[in-house]
Design an enzyme around this catalytic site. Sequence first.
Site: not given
Length: 251
Positions: A145, A105, A7, A242
């Site tokens: 993520d 995501y 991410n 991240h």
Amino acid sequence: MKIISWNVNGIRSILKKGFLDFIHAHDPDILCLQETKARSEDVEIDLTQYYQYWNAAQKKGYSGTCIFTKEKPLSVVNGILLDIHDLEGRTITLEYPTFFLVNVYVPNSKRDLSRLEYRSQQWDVDFLNYLKSLEKKKPVIFCGDLNVAHTEIDLSFPQANVKNHGFTQQERAGFNRIVESGFIDTFREFEKGPGHYTWWSHFSRCRERNIGWRIDYFLMSPSLRPQLEKSYILKDVTGSDHCPIALELST
């Protein structure tokens, strides 16, 4: 085969922070990015050794995913084929000869939990159904993520976060259903202990103090387990809130 997921919290931002040097140094066969916040035409990236696949959100500067791959896939699908979910650029599925790869995501439930019902009752259900429909054809690897810390060892202060987004009972139950359906959390095949995180708040030197959450994952169909060689966190790579994670498979 090495697959990396990250991410990047804005691809235009991370391009100014050594992103291309990172790719050249780690040389992934496949690179999956989340929260790109851009369309392909907004970004110039000189990576001629990779095919590029982008899925941008309808809303500019929001969400978005992309994949860079050295091997051209057999097919490419943006979204999970449901209009309620597919306007935010959250998934890309590439088909390879022996598996599907899904870059995801997952929607954040938001600090005020205003998206918790959507996330837990609609997205989590439909996304798992999508994964299982793919798995009927060939094994699946999915990464990205997931916006949830699965267990208490996946974040620094579990008791203080029980009712906070990313660690609610509903979000954790959604992850439980993924595991109960057979998918393997690959990192936990190698590391059973606490203290391993992939996201840190910008506040109070959290990253420096390793006060974080593990919310980025590689999961795979059990039939691929014999090919799993490594699954690890690249905790020292900076540029985003991240860090990247990596998966290595025998071929």
